[in-house]
Scaffold this motif. Structure first.
Motif, mmCIF file in Angstrom:
data_model
loop_
_atom_site.group_PDB
_atom_site.id
_atom_site.type_symbol
_atom_site.label_atom_id
_atom_site.label_comp_id
_atom_site.label_asym_id
_atom_site.label_seq_id
_atom_site.Cartn_x
_atom_site.Cartn_y
_atom_site.Cartn_z
ATOM 1 N N LYS A 269 0.832 -1.215 0.000
ATOM 2 C CA LYS A 269 0.000 0.000 0.000
ATOM 3 C C LYS A 269 0.861 1.256 0.000
ATOM 4 O O LYS A 269 0.540 2.237 -0.674
ATOM 5 C CB LYS A 269 -0.945 -0.009 1.198
ATOM 6 C CG LYS A 269 -2.041 -1.032 1.055
ATOM 7 C CD LYS A 269 -2.942 -1.052 2.270
ATOM 8 C CE LYS A 269 -3.986 -2.138 2.106
ATOM 9 N NZ LYS A 269 -4.881 -2.228 3.236
ATOM 10 N N VAL A 270 1.965 1.251 0.741
ATOM 11 C CA VAL A 270 2.875 2.396 0.743
ATOM 12 C C VAL A 270 3.479 2.583 -0.647
ATOM 13 O O VAL A 270 3.573 3.710 -1.143
ATOM 14 C CB VAL A 270 3.982 2.217 1.811
ATOM 15 C CG1 VAL A 270 5.099 3.222 1.629
ATOM 16 C CG2 VAL A 270 3.382 2.323 3.207
ATOM 17 N N LEU A 271 3.858 1.480 -1.294
ATOM 18 C CA LEU A 271 4.407 1.564 -2.650
ATOM 19 C C LEU A 271 3.384 2.124 -3.628
ATOM 20 O O LEU A 271 3.705 2.995 -4.442
ATOM 21 C CB LEU A 271 4.879 0.178 -3.099
ATOM 22 C CG LEU A 271 5.471 0.084 -4.500
ATOM 23 C CD1 LEU A 271 6.767 0.883 -4.576
ATOM 24 C CD2 LEU A 271 5.711 -1.359 -4.874
ATOM 25 N N VAL A 272 2.145 1.663 -3.558
ATOM 26 C CA VAL A 272 1.088 2.189 -4.433
ATOM 27 C C VAL A 272 0.875 3.670 -4.164
ATOM 28 O O VAL A 272 0.729 4.471 -5.099
ATOM 29 C CB VAL A 272 -0.221 1.392 -4.247
ATOM 30 C CG1 VAL A 272 -1.389 2.072 -4.926
ATOM 31 C CG2 VAL A 272 -0.049 -0.026 -4.776
ATOM 32 N N PHE A 273 0.877 4.073 -2.906
ATOM 33 C CA PHE A 273 0.705 5.486 -2.555
ATOM 34 C C PHE A 273 1.818 6.341 -3.153
ATOM 35 O O PHE A 273 1.563 7.391 -3.739
ATOM 36 C CB PHE A 273 0.686 5.624 -1.023
ATOM 37 C CG PHE A 273 0.661 7.040 -0.549
ATOM 38 C CD1 PHE A 273 -0.487 7.794 -0.625
ATOM 39 C CD2 PHE A 273 1.803 7.638 -0.030
ATOM 40 C CE1 PHE A 273 -0.515 9.104 -0.192
ATOM 41 C CE2 PHE A 273 1.799 8.939 0.409
ATOM 42 C CZ PHE A 273 0.630 9.682 0.329
ATOM 43 N N VAL A 274 3.055 5.875 -3.027
ATOM 44 C CA VAL A 274 4.196 6.632 -3.563
ATOM 45 C C VAL A 274 4.096 6.753 -5.082
ATOM 46 O O VAL A 274 4.331 7.823 -5.644
ATOM 47 C CB VAL A 274 5.527 5.961 -3.137
ATOM 48 C CG1 VAL A 274 6.707 6.531 -3.903
ATOM 49 C CG2 VAL A 274 5.735 6.127 -1.637
ATOM 50 N N VAL A 275 3.713 5.665 -5.756
ATOM 51 C CA VAL A 275 3.583 5.708 -7.212
ATOM 52 C C VAL A 275 2.471 6.663 -7.623
ATOM 53 O O VAL A 275 2.641 7.462 -8.560
ATOM 54 C CB VAL A 275 3.329 4.287 -7.767
ATOM 55 C CG1 VAL A 275 2.890 4.336 -9.214
ATOM 56 C CG2 VAL A 275 4.574 3.435 -7.620
ATOM 57 N N LEU A 276 1.332 6.630 -6.932
ATOM 58 C CA LEU A 276 0.220 7.523 -7.283
ATOM 59 C C LEU A 276 0.572 8.987 -7.038
ATOM 60 O O LEU A 276 0.267 9.851 -7.871
ATOM 61 C CB LEU A 276 -1.032 7.133 -6.503
ATOM 62 C CG LEU A 276 -1.692 5.817 -6.927
ATOM 63 C CD1 LEU A 276 -2.843 5.476 -5.997
ATOM 64 C CD2 LEU A 276 -2.175 5.895 -8.361
ATOM 65 N N VAL A 277 1.210 9.277 -5.920
ATOM 66 C CA VAL A 277 1.597 10.666 -5.642
ATOM 67 C C VAL A 277 2.640 11.128 -6.649
ATOM 68 O O VAL A 277 2.581 12.254 -7.150
ATOM 69 C CB VAL A 277 2.104 10.802 -4.187
ATOM 70 C CG1 VAL A 277 2.754 12.158 -3.955
ATOM 71 C CG2 VAL A 277 0.960 10.600 -3.216
ATOM 72 N N LEU B 252 0.869 11.845 -9.876
ATOM 73 C CA LEU B 252 0.113 13.100 -9.762
ATOM 74 C C LEU B 252 1.035 14.304 -9.883
ATOM 75 O O LEU B 252 0.728 15.264 -10.610
ATOM 76 C CB LEU B 252 -0.625 13.137 -8.419
ATOM 77 C CG LEU B 252 -1.410 14.412 -8.127
ATOM 78 C CD1 LEU B 252 -2.554 14.558 -9.106
ATOM 79 C CD2 LEU B 252 -1.912 14.402 -6.691
ATOM 80 N N ILE B 253 2.170 14.271 -9.220
ATOM 81 C CA ILE B 253 3.131 15.372 -9.304
ATOM 82 C C ILE B 253 3.636 15.521 -10.735
ATOM 83 O O ILE B 253 3.746 16.633 -11.255
ATOM 84 C CB ILE B 253 4.292 15.148 -8.314
ATOM 85 C CG1 ILE B 253 3.780 15.304 -6.876
ATOM 86 C CG2 ILE B 253 5.446 16.106 -8.588
ATOM 87 C CD1 ILE B 253 4.784 14.894 -5.822
ATOM 88 N N PHE B 254 3.918 14.390 -11.407
ATOM 89 C CA PHE B 254 4.376 14.428 -12.794
ATOM 90 C C PHE B 254 3.325 15.074 -13.699
ATOM 91 O O PHE B 254 3.641 15.948 -14.518
ATOM 92 C CB PHE B 254 4.692 13.011 -13.282
ATOM 93 C CG PHE B 254 5.042 12.931 -14.728
ATOM 94 C CD1 PHE B 254 6.289 13.326 -15.176
ATOM 95 C CD2 PHE B 254 4.121 12.456 -15.655
ATOM 96 C CE1 PHE B 254 6.619 13.252 -16.514
ATOM 97 C CE2 PHE B 254 4.430 12.393 -16.988
ATOM 98 C CZ PHE B 254 5.685 12.791 -17.429
ATOM 99 N N VAL B 255 2.063 14.673 -13.552
ATOM 100 C CA VAL B 255 0.990 15.216 -14.398
ATOM 101 C C VAL B 255 0.788 16.701 -14.125
ATOM 102 O O VAL B 255 0.641 17.499 -15.060
ATOM 103 C CB VAL B 255 -0.321 14.427 -14.174
ATOM 104 C CG1 VAL B 255 -1.511 15.131 -14.801
ATOM 105 C CG2 VAL B 255 -0.184 13.019 -14.730
ATOM 106 N N VAL B 256 0.809 17.096 -12.858
ATOM 107 C CA VAL B 256 0.606 18.511 -12.524
ATOM 108 C C VAL B 256 1.751 19.355 -13.073
ATOM 109 O O VAL B 256 1.526 20.417 -13.652
ATOM 110 C CB VAL B 256 0.455 18.692 -10.996
ATOM 111 C CG1 VAL B 256 0.551 20.156 -10.611
ATOM 112 C CG2 VAL B 256 -0.861 18.092 -10.525
#
Length: 71
Positions: free
Chosen positions: A44-52, A55-59
């Motif tokens: 779950k921590v790995l998924v959270f890091v990938v999603l954040v 998101l930072i990359f897209v923004v």
């Protein structure tokens, strides 16, 4: 009487084979639950890091392209 004194007179295979096997039989379910929980938490921590990170990359991509006039 300390545990060290009890095991002092025992053969090596009692300390290094029999006792760990008994521990695994008795506490095996608990050990498996704890290991499963830790692996699930790390996933779950790995998924959270990938999603954040995504998101930072897209923004950042959107912000840099909006300054130039579009995506």
């Amino acid at each position: 009487m300390a545990v060290r004194e009890i095991f002092a007179g025992m053969p090596w295979w009692v300390k290094w084979i029999a006792v760990p096997l008994i521990v695994i039989v008795v506490f095996g379910g608990l050990i498996a639950s704890v290991v499963g929980f830790v692996i699930g938490l790390l996933f779950k921590v790995l998924v959270f890091v990938v999603l954040v990170g995504g998101l930072i990359f897209v923004v950042r991509k959107f912000m840099s392209s909006s300054e130039r006039g579009g995506w």
